[in-house]
Write a protein that holds these residues in place. Structure first.
Motif, PDB file in Angstrom:
ATOM      1  N   LYS A  64       0.814  -1.212   0.000  1.00 37.26           N
ATOM      2  CA  LYS A  64       0.000   0.000   0.000  1.00 37.26           C
ATOM      3  C   LYS A  64       0.850   1.265   0.000  1.00 37.26           C
ATOM      4  O   LYS A  64       0.352   2.349  -0.302  1.00 37.26           O
ATOM      5  CB  LYS A  64      -0.930  -0.001   1.215  1.00 37.26           C
ATOM      6  CG  LYS A  64      -1.854  -1.214   1.262  1.00 37.26           C
ATOM      7  CD  LYS A  64      -2.666  -1.348  -0.030  1.00 37.26           C
ATOM      8  CE  LYS A  64      -3.572  -2.568   0.014  1.00 37.26           C
ATOM      9  NZ  LYS A  64      -4.283  -2.767  -1.282  1.00 37.26           N
ATOM     10  N   ALA A  65       2.121   1.128   0.360  1.00 38.17           N
ATOM     11  CA  ALA A  65       3.042   2.260   0.375  1.00 38.17           C
ATOM     12  C   ALA A  65       4.456   1.709   0.432  1.00 38.17           C
ATOM     13  O   ALA A  65       4.668   0.510   0.673  1.00 38.17           O
ATOM     14  CB  ALA A  65       2.783   3.189   1.554  1.00 38.17           C
ATOM     15  N   VAL A  66       5.427   2.594   0.219  1.00 32.72           N
ATOM     16  CA  VAL A  66       6.833   2.173   0.203  1.00 32.72           C
ATOM     17  C   VAL A  66       7.662   3.126   1.063  1.00 32.72           C
ATOM     18  O   VAL A  66       7.539   4.351   0.941  1.00 32.72           O
ATOM     19  CB  VAL A  66       7.401   2.153  -1.233  1.00 32.72           C
ATOM     20  CG1 VAL A  66       8.857   1.685  -1.231  1.00 32.72           C
ATOM     21  CG2 VAL A  66       6.553   1.261  -2.139  1.00 32.72           C
ATOM     22  N   ILE A  67       8.493   2.557   1.924  1.00 34.21           N
ATOM     23  CA  ILE A  67       9.460   3.325   2.704  1.00 34.21           C
ATOM     24  C   ILE A  67      10.845   3.023   2.163  1.00 34.21           C
ATOM     25  O   ILE A  67      11.240   1.855   2.069  1.00 34.21           O
ATOM     26  CB  ILE A  67       9.393   2.966   4.196  1.00 34.21           C
ATOM     27  CG1 ILE A  67       8.039   3.378   4.782  1.00 34.21           C
ATOM     28  CG2 ILE A  67      10.533   3.625   4.973  1.00 34.21           C
ATOM     29  CD1 ILE A  67       7.830   2.916   6.208  1.00 34.21           C
ATOM     30  N   VAL A  68      11.577   4.068   1.798  1.00 31.36           N
ATOM     31  CA  VAL A  68      12.945   3.908   1.301  1.00 31.36           C
ATOM     32  C   VAL A  68      13.885   4.316   2.429  1.00 31.36           C
ATOM     33  O   VAL A  68      14.013   5.500   2.752  1.00 31.36           O
ATOM     34  CB  VAL A  68      13.201   4.764   0.052  1.00 31.36           C
ATOM     35  CG1 VAL A  68      14.591   4.479  -0.519  1.00 31.36           C
ATOM     36  CG2 VAL A  68      12.132   4.506  -1.005  1.00 31.36           C
ATOM     37  N   SER A  69      14.519   3.352   3.043  1.00 28.71           N
ATOM     38  CA  SER A  69      15.440   3.606   4.153  1.00 28.71           C
ATOM     39  C   SER A  69      16.840   3.826   3.580  1.00 28.71           C
ATOM     40  O   SER A  69      17.410   2.926   2.958  1.00 28.71           O
ATOM     41  CB  SER A  69      15.443   2.412   5.109  1.00 28.71           C
ATOM     42  OG  SER A  69      16.342   2.614   6.172  1.00 28.71           O
ATOM     43  N   GLU A 114      18.269   7.472   7.464  1.00 26.99           N
ATOM     44  CA  GLU A 114      18.639   6.882   8.748  1.00 26.99           C
ATOM     45  C   GLU A 114      19.988   7.392   9.235  1.00 26.99           C
ATOM     46  O   GLU A 114      20.199   7.550  10.435  1.00 26.99           O
ATOM     47  CB  GLU A 114      18.659   5.360   8.640  1.00 26.99           C
ATOM     48  CG  GLU A 114      17.295   4.732   8.396  1.00 26.99           C
ATOM     49  CD  GLU A 114      16.384   4.826   9.611  1.00 26.99           C
ATOM     50  OE1 GLU A 114      16.843   5.320  10.663  1.00 26.99           O
ATOM     51  OE2 GLU A 114      15.218   4.404   9.521  1.00 26.99           O
ATOM     52  N   GLY A 115      20.922   7.611   8.306  1.00 27.43           N
ATOM     53  CA  GLY A 115      22.233   8.099   8.698  1.00 27.43           C
ATOM     54  C   GLY A 115      22.725   9.173   7.755  1.00 27.43           C
ATOM     55  O   GLY A 115      23.092  10.272   8.160  1.00 27.43           O
ATOM     56  N   VAL A 142      11.971  12.270   5.106  1.00 31.20           N
ATOM     57  CA  VAL A 142      12.118  12.383   6.553  1.00 31.20           C
ATOM     58  C   VAL A 142      13.580  12.084   6.885  1.00 31.20           C
ATOM     59  O   VAL A 142      14.155  11.136   6.360  1.00 31.20           O
ATOM     60  CB  VAL A 142      11.202  11.385   7.295  1.00 31.20           C
ATOM     61  CG1 VAL A 142      11.428  11.456   8.800  1.00 31.20           C
ATOM     62  CG2 VAL A 142       9.745  11.641   6.952  1.00 31.20           C
ATOM     63  N   ALA A 143      14.182  12.895   7.730  1.00 32.37           N
ATOM     64  CA  ALA A 143      15.577  12.675   8.117  1.00 32.37           C
ATOM     65  C   ALA A 143      15.714  12.749   9.624  1.00 32.37           C
ATOM     66  O   ALA A 143      15.028  13.530  10.286  1.00 32.37           O
ATOM     67  CB  ALA A 143      16.496  13.706   7.454  1.00 32.37           C
ATOM     68  N   ARG A 144      16.588  11.940  10.148  1.00 33.06           N
ATOM     69  CA  ARG A 144      16.896  12.053  11.577  1.00 33.06           C
ATOM     70  C   ARG A 144      17.517  13.415  11.851  1.00 33.06           C
ATOM     71  O   ARG A 144      18.159  13.996  10.988  1.00 33.06           O
ATOM     72  CB  ARG A 144      17.839  10.933  12.010  1.00 33.06           C
ATOM     73  CG  ARG A 144      17.161   9.571  12.039  1.00 33.06           C
ATOM     74  CD  ARG A 144      18.069   8.516  12.634  1.00 33.06           C
ATOM     75  NE  ARG A 144      17.382   7.239  12.731  1.00 33.06           N
ATOM     76  CZ  ARG A 144      16.633   6.853  13.757  1.00 33.06           C
ATOM     77  NH1 ARG A 144      16.460   7.677  14.784  1.00 33.06           N
ATOM     78  NH2 ARG A 144      16.060   5.665  13.775  1.00 33.06           N
ATOM     79  N   ARG A 145      17.353  13.896  13.055  1.00 35.88           N
ATOM     80  CA  ARG A 145      17.793  15.239  13.402  1.00 35.88           C
ATOM     81  C   ARG A 145      19.268  15.450  13.060  1.00 35.88           C
ATOM     82  O   ARG A 145      19.670  16.480  12.535  1.00 35.88           O
ATOM     83  CB  ARG A 145      17.557  15.458  14.903  1.00 35.88           C
ATOM     84  CG  ARG A 145      17.573  16.917  15.364  1.00 35.88           C
ATOM     85  CD  ARG A 145      18.953  17.357  15.749  1.00 35.88           C
ATOM     86  NE  ARG A 145      18.941  18.752  16.216  1.00 35.88           N
ATOM     87  CZ  ARG A 145      19.908  19.606  15.972  1.00 35.88           C
ATOM     88  NH1 ARG A 145      20.955  19.249  15.250  1.00 35.88           N
ATOM     89  NH2 ARG A 145      19.840  20.839  16.433  1.00 35.88           N
ATOM     90  N   ASN A 146      20.108  14.466  13.356  1.00 33.49           N
ATOM     91  CA  ASN A 146      21.534  14.579  13.098  1.00 33.49           C
ATOM     92  C   ASN A 146      21.996  13.723  11.925  1.00 33.49           C
ATOM     93  O   ASN A 146      23.200  13.464  11.777  1.00 33.49           O
ATOM     94  CB  ASN A 146      22.334  14.218  14.358  1.00 33.49           C
ATOM     95  CG  ASN A 146      22.165  15.265  15.445  1.00 33.49           C
ATOM     96  OD1 ASN A 146      22.477  16.427  15.249  1.00 33.49           O
ATOM     97  ND2 ASN A 146      21.654  14.842  16.597  1.00 33.49           N
ATOM     98  N   ASP A 159      11.883   9.735  12.179  1.00 35.58           N
ATOM     99  CA  ASP A 159      12.349   8.404  11.812  1.00 35.58           C
ATOM    100  C   ASP A 159      11.230   7.679  11.064  1.00 35.58           C
ATOM    101  O   ASP A 159      10.310   8.320  10.543  1.00 35.58           O
ATOM    102  CB  ASP A 159      12.783   7.626  13.049  1.00 35.58           C
ATOM    103  CG  ASP A 159      11.699   7.595  14.140  1.00 35.58           C
ATOM    104  OD1 ASP A 159      10.520   7.866  13.817  1.00 35.58           O
ATOM    105  OD2 ASP A 159      12.037   7.308  15.302  1.00 35.58           O
ATOM    106  N   GLU A 160      11.307   6.346  11.029  1.00 39.68           N
ATOM    107  CA  GLU A 160      10.315   5.596  10.273  1.00 39.68           C
ATOM    108  C   GLU A 160       8.912   5.756  10.844  1.00 39.68           C
ATOM    109  O   GLU A 160       7.925   5.733  10.098  1.00 39.68           O
ATOM    110  CB  GLU A 160      10.707   4.112  10.228  1.00 39.68           C
ATOM    111  CG  GLU A 160       9.841   3.306   9.273  1.00 39.68           C
ATOM    112  CD  GLU A 160      10.374   1.915   9.017  1.00 39.68           C
ATOM    113  OE1 GLU A 160       9.667   0.942   9.371  1.00 39.68           O
ATOM    114  OE2 GLU A 160      11.488   1.790   8.454  1.00 39.68           O
ATOM    115  N   ARG A 161       8.812   5.942  12.137  1.00 42.77           N
ATOM    116  CA  ARG A 161       7.478   6.170  12.730  1.00 42.77           C
ATOM    117  C   ARG A 161       6.889   7.482  12.222  1.00 42.77           C
ATOM    118  O   ARG A 161       5.676   7.577  11.998  1.00 42.77           O
ATOM    119  CB  ARG A 161       7.586   6.188  14.253  1.00 42.77           C
ATOM    120  CG  ARG A 161       7.870   4.831  14.882  1.00 42.77           C
ATOM    121  CD  ARG A 161       8.185   4.942  16.345  1.00 42.77           C
ATOM    122  NE  ARG A 161       9.409   5.695  16.574  1.00 42.77           N
ATOM    123  CZ  ARG A 161       9.954   5.894  17.767  1.00 42.77           C
ATOM    124  NH1 ARG A 161       9.364   5.397  18.843  1.00 42.77           N
ATOM    125  NH2 ARG A 161      11.079   6.584  17.892  1.00 42.77           N
TER     126      ARG A 161
END
Length: 321
Positions: free
Chosen positions: A80-85, A117-118, A135-139, A242-244
């Protein structure tokens, strides 16, 4: 005599029953493991079941036909959707372009969100722009928007040991730069034109996908990297998280339930043609009593080989040594 025959018949029946139940038991264990795998591990959810697909983009990005074929299969699946990590410093320009194009085709069929993620630098950031939302992690690190063409020049070294490399060419710019001779101004200009052309394509991609002004475009495309927090203010990312956070966006904007399980899709892994050398580095270190550095040598050798196999124009972030 009759008693002995009856006992033999009973024993045979018992053995048959035991064999039957042994087979049933083995099949039950196999079925339990299979079902347990599908239930417990998100990556083993059947493609035909509704789910959120996750793909992982890590390390050096090169052209990868298997990955493109996998993305095409995801487009036809019940995802139903795709997450690209993403956790990548980039790679070849053509590899990043191929991945970006494949993600844009996928985005025509499914909502796609990238999660840094990094690092999503250079070609890794090109991949991130293939998503509808970043979406990116803060650091985490994003950016390094630019193109580089690197080659070693060993002219002075060869001169010191008395070696001269000569060639006969059809034209002055054939096979340049070659690293065995000083780079002529004409050769340097020719290579520079390649860099400028690919850089223009990269900047156009940023302008089109991120909708930044010309002033801001000049600021974010000077080659430096930014934290996810900085990238948010510069319009390089859409959210810090993050992913959430990505799942919440999919639920909020695309109506994709957060209750859906996540399945990690992977391509078939192929062994490196240089894996023997990586293994030898670790083996030699361990054999000579340096077990503590064996793992480090293995990782360092792999990293060096990955870079050695890169050729052509690179969209790659390199930390200063």
């Amino acid at each position: 005599m009759s008693l002995d025959v009856d006992q033999i018949v009973d024993r045979r029946r018992l053995r048959r029953k035991l064999s039957f139940w042994r087979v049933v038991g083995v099949l039950a264990v196999v079925a339990a493991v299979a079902v347990g795998g599908y239930v417990t591990y998100g990556r083993d959810i059947l493609p035909s079941s509704p789910h959120v697909a996750r793909i992982v983009v890590g390390g050096i990005i090169r052209t990868d036909r298997e990955r493109v074929e996998m993305l095409d299969r995801i487009a036809k699946s019940n995802a139903k959707a795709v997450i690209v990590s993403i956790d990548s410093p980039g790679g070849t320009v053509t590899g990043a372009e191929q991945l970006y194009d494949a993600l844009r085709r996928l985005a025509e069929k499914k909502p796609v969100v990238a999660v840094v993620e990094g690092m999503a630098a250079s070609g890794g950031y090109i991949a991130a722009m293939g998503a509808d939302h970043i979406v990116a992690r803060r650091n985490g690190m994003v950016g390094s928007i630019g193109v580089i063409f690197q080659y070693p020049n060993v002219t002075e070294l060869l001169g010191k040991i008395g070696v001269t490399v000569e060639d006969i060419k059809s034209s002055p710019l054939k096979a340049v730069p070659n690293g065995y001779q000083p780079t002529s101004p004409e050769a340097r200009a020719a290579i520079n034109s390649l860099v400028v052309d690919s850089y223009g394509w990269f900047k156009g991609l940023v302008s089109d996908r991120r909708k930044v002004s010309d002033t801001r475009l000049a600021e974010v495309t000077d080659g430096r990297v930014f934290t996810g927090h900085q990238g948010l203010a510069l319009q390089l990312v859409d959210e810090v998280g993050d992913e959430r956070t990505a799942r919440a966006w999919l639920a909020r904007e695309k109506g994709v339930s957060e209750d859906l399980r996540v399945r990690t899709w992977r391509t078939e892994k192929t062994s490196s043609e240089f894996s023997w050398l990586r293994g030898m580095a670790a083996t030699l270190a361990a054999a000579t009593g340096f077990e503590s550095v064996a793992g480090y040598l293995s990782e360092a050798t792999q990293s060096a080989l990955e870079r050695a196999k890169l050729d052509g124009l690179l969209a790659l972030w390199q930390a200063p040594i």
